[in-house]
Design an enzyme around this catalytic site. Structure first.
Site, mmCIF file in Angstrom:
data_model
loop_
_atom_site.group_PDB
_atom_site.id
_atom_site.type_symbol
_atom_site.label_atom_id
_atom_site.label_comp_id
_atom_site.label_asym_id
_atom_site.label_seq_id
_atom_site.Cartn_x
_atom_site.Cartn_y
_atom_site.Cartn_z
ATOM 1 N N ARG A 82 -6.630 7.974 23.002
ATOM 2 C CA ARG A 82 -5.742 9.135 23.112
ATOM 3 C C ARG A 82 -4.401 8.852 22.449
ATOM 4 O O ARG A 82 -3.824 9.707 21.780
ATOM 5 C CB ARG A 82 -5.570 9.508 24.590
ATOM 6 C CG ARG A 82 -4.887 10.841 24.788
ATOM 7 C CD ARG A 82 -4.987 11.296 26.228
ATOM 8 N NE ARG A 82 -4.237 10.421 27.135
ATOM 9 C CZ ARG A 82 -4.286 10.500 28.464
ATOM 10 N NH1 ARG A 82 -5.056 11.398 29.051
ATOM 11 N NH2 ARG A 82 -3.579 9.688 29.210
ATOM 12 N N LYS A 184 0.018 13.296 24.133
ATOM 13 C CA LYS A 184 0.963 12.814 25.138
ATOM 14 C C LYS A 184 2.285 12.480 24.454
ATOM 15 O O LYS A 184 2.646 11.312 24.268
ATOM 16 C CB LYS A 184 0.371 11.598 25.873
ATOM 17 C CG LYS A 184 0.608 11.678 27.367
ATOM 18 C CD LYS A 184 -0.188 10.651 28.129
ATOM 19 C CE LYS A 184 0.344 10.522 29.532
ATOM 20 N NZ LYS A 184 0.081 11.683 30.389
ATOM 21 N N GLU A 220 -2.327 24.003 32.671
ATOM 22 C CA GLU A 220 -2.199 22.824 33.541
ATOM 23 C C GLU A 220 -0.784 22.797 34.105
ATOM 24 O O GLU A 220 0.008 23.708 33.866
ATOM 25 C CB GLU A 220 -2.523 21.541 32.771
ATOM 26 C CG GLU A 220 -1.600 21.290 31.582
ATOM 27 C CD GLU A 220 -1.818 19.909 30.949
ATOM 28 O OE1 GLU A 220 -2.033 18.935 31.687
ATOM 29 O OE2 GLU A 220 -1.744 19.820 29.723
HETATM 30 C C1 LIG Z 1 -0.830 12.264 31.226
HETATM 31 C C2 LIG Z 1 -1.017 13.711 31.471
HETATM 32 C C3 LIG Z 1 -2.049 14.212 32.291
HETATM 33 C C4 LIG Z 1 -2.960 13.318 33.071
HETATM 34 O O1 LIG Z 1 -3.810 12.520 32.281
HETATM 35 P P1 LIG Z 1 -4.503 11.236 32.904
HETATM 36 O O2 LIG Z 1 -5.138 10.591 31.732
HETATM 37 O O3 LIG Z 1 -5.481 11.687 33.897
HETATM 38 O O4 LIG Z 1 -3.425 10.417 33.515
HETATM 39 C C5 LIG Z 1 -2.179 15.580 32.408
HETATM 40 N N1 LIG Z 1 -1.337 16.436 31.780
HETATM 41 C C6 LIG Z 1 -0.340 15.991 30.991
HETATM 42 C C7 LIG Z 1 0.539 16.974 30.326
HETATM 43 C C8 LIG Z 1 -0.145 14.627 30.807
HETATM 44 O O5 LIG Z 1 0.854 14.203 30.026
#
Ligand SMILES: *Cc1c(COP(=O)(O)O)cnc(C)c1O
Length: 342
Positions: A82, A184, A220
């Site tokens: 990722r 991210k 989300e």
């Molecule tokens: C990091 C993150 C998540 C959660 O991802 P995980 O891999 O499960 O920790 C969800 N939404 C956003 C916007 C994120 O930055």
């Protein structure tokens, strides 16, 4: 190895500098070998690209002490992949997957004294981060980058972790259509700081962002994905190109299928919330945190699971996933990665 003198069960979710961090530098078109260092600070040019043009991406994963005392981490390969995708979208050099996984293992091993013991409810949070460190005033990618991984012991992300949360639907968007919601990037969090504080000021724990193009579909929260359970017991997972692909969400879907639940991934309309029996936030930091109610422009929606505890299906999923992470339940091949620490 002597563990640090910490009251593990009282930890919150916050920064504590630990003894070692890994740092690698990109210069003259390549990554150096990287090394373990002790200085928790980074000294940068005032013109570093990250300060002005937000050239930054990060990751988050955890290390756990299992029931038989091993230190393990969970699916670091997915974080490595990722982060490579995030870097590519931000014109940053990808940090190679195998080196990422090795560096995660090395940092955790070096800080083994900081890994919370089994049964304390605490874990070691691992934060890889990459920044454009080279000076850049004309708008362009930096020529130099720093990749760092540091760790800290943490407790629950939301206080009273299992108590159902109140969420609201903000008037703001988190990500643009065809923007950067799926990576991210630190900049996504800059966008959500104000709506998050507004939500807190009104008594809500988090926001549920809608799809920015039509504002009809659920995306989300600021830092966690969402899953729902409908009244037939089917697990409903919102699908959209601007949702961050959560490792926790992907793992929970797998776990749910293994447990025999029906899982449907599809766009979910905001006005379908009233048809759901359970809902939860999912992410590494929060694991699975229950939603009790959602404030929407058309009124408050209370889930049948109530304001006292997590719904039964989410509870089952949470227990199974944390059971796998803590070595109590056998997980799929490759999910739990052991770290050799003396
Ligand atoms: C990091 C993150 C998540 C959660 O991802 P995980 O891999 O499960 O920790 C969800 N939404 C956003 C916007 C994120 O930055």
């Amino acid at each position: 190895m002597q563990k640090k003198d910490i009251d593990w069960s009282k930890l919150g979710f916050g920064y504590t500098p630990t003894d070692y961090r890994f740092e690698a530098h990109w210069k003259d078109g390549k990554w150096d070998e990287g090394k373990m260092i002790t200085d928790s600070n980074i000294e940068l040019s005032e013109a570093a690209c990250v300060f002005h043009y937000a050239q930054c991406c990060f990751e988050g994963l955890k290390a756990y002490t299992t029931v038989n005392g091993d230190i393990v981490t969970f699916r670091p390969d997915l974080n490595a992949e990722r982060m490579m995708g995030s870097a590519e979208r931000l014109e940053m050099p990808a940090f190679p997957k195998e080196k990422f996984i090795q560096a995660v293992k090395d940092v955790v091993a070096a800080n083994a004294a900081w890994v919370p013991p089994y049964g304390t409810g605490a874990t070691l949070y691992i934060r890889p981060v990459m920044i454009g460190s080279g000076p850049q005033i004309g708008v362009a990618p930096a020529h130099e980058f720093i990749f760092r991984i540091f760790v800290m012991p943490v407790g629950a992300y939301f206080k009273g972790a299992i108590k159902p949360l109140k969420l609201t639907v903000p008037e703001f968007d988190r990500a643009a259509p065809r923007g950067t919601g799926h990576i991210k990037a630190g900049l996504n969090y800059a966008m959500s700081l104000h709506p998050t504080m507004e939500a807190h000021r009104h008594g809500y724990a988090e926001n549920i962002y809608l799809d920015p193009a039509t504002r009809t579909y659920i995306e989300e929260t600021g830092g966690a994905n969402l899953i729902f359970v409908d009244k037939e017991g089917t697990i409903i997972v919102p699908k959209s190109d601007s949702i961050l692909p959560s490792v926790t969400r992907r793992s929970l879907i797998d776990v749910a299928k293994r447990l025999g639940y029906k899982v449907v991934e599809r766009p979910v309309k905001l006005n379908e919330l009233k048809d759901m029996a359970e809902g939860a936030l999912c992410g590494t930091a929060a694991v699975l945190a229950p939603i009790g109610m959602v404030n929407t422009p058309d009124g408050d929606i209370y889930f049948p699971s109530g304001m006292e505890k997590m719904g039964p299906i989410c509870t089952k999923l949470r227990e199974t996933l944390t059971g796998i992470q803590m070595g109590e339940i056998e997980g799929p091949e490759g999910w739990v990665v052991k770290i050799d620490a003396e």
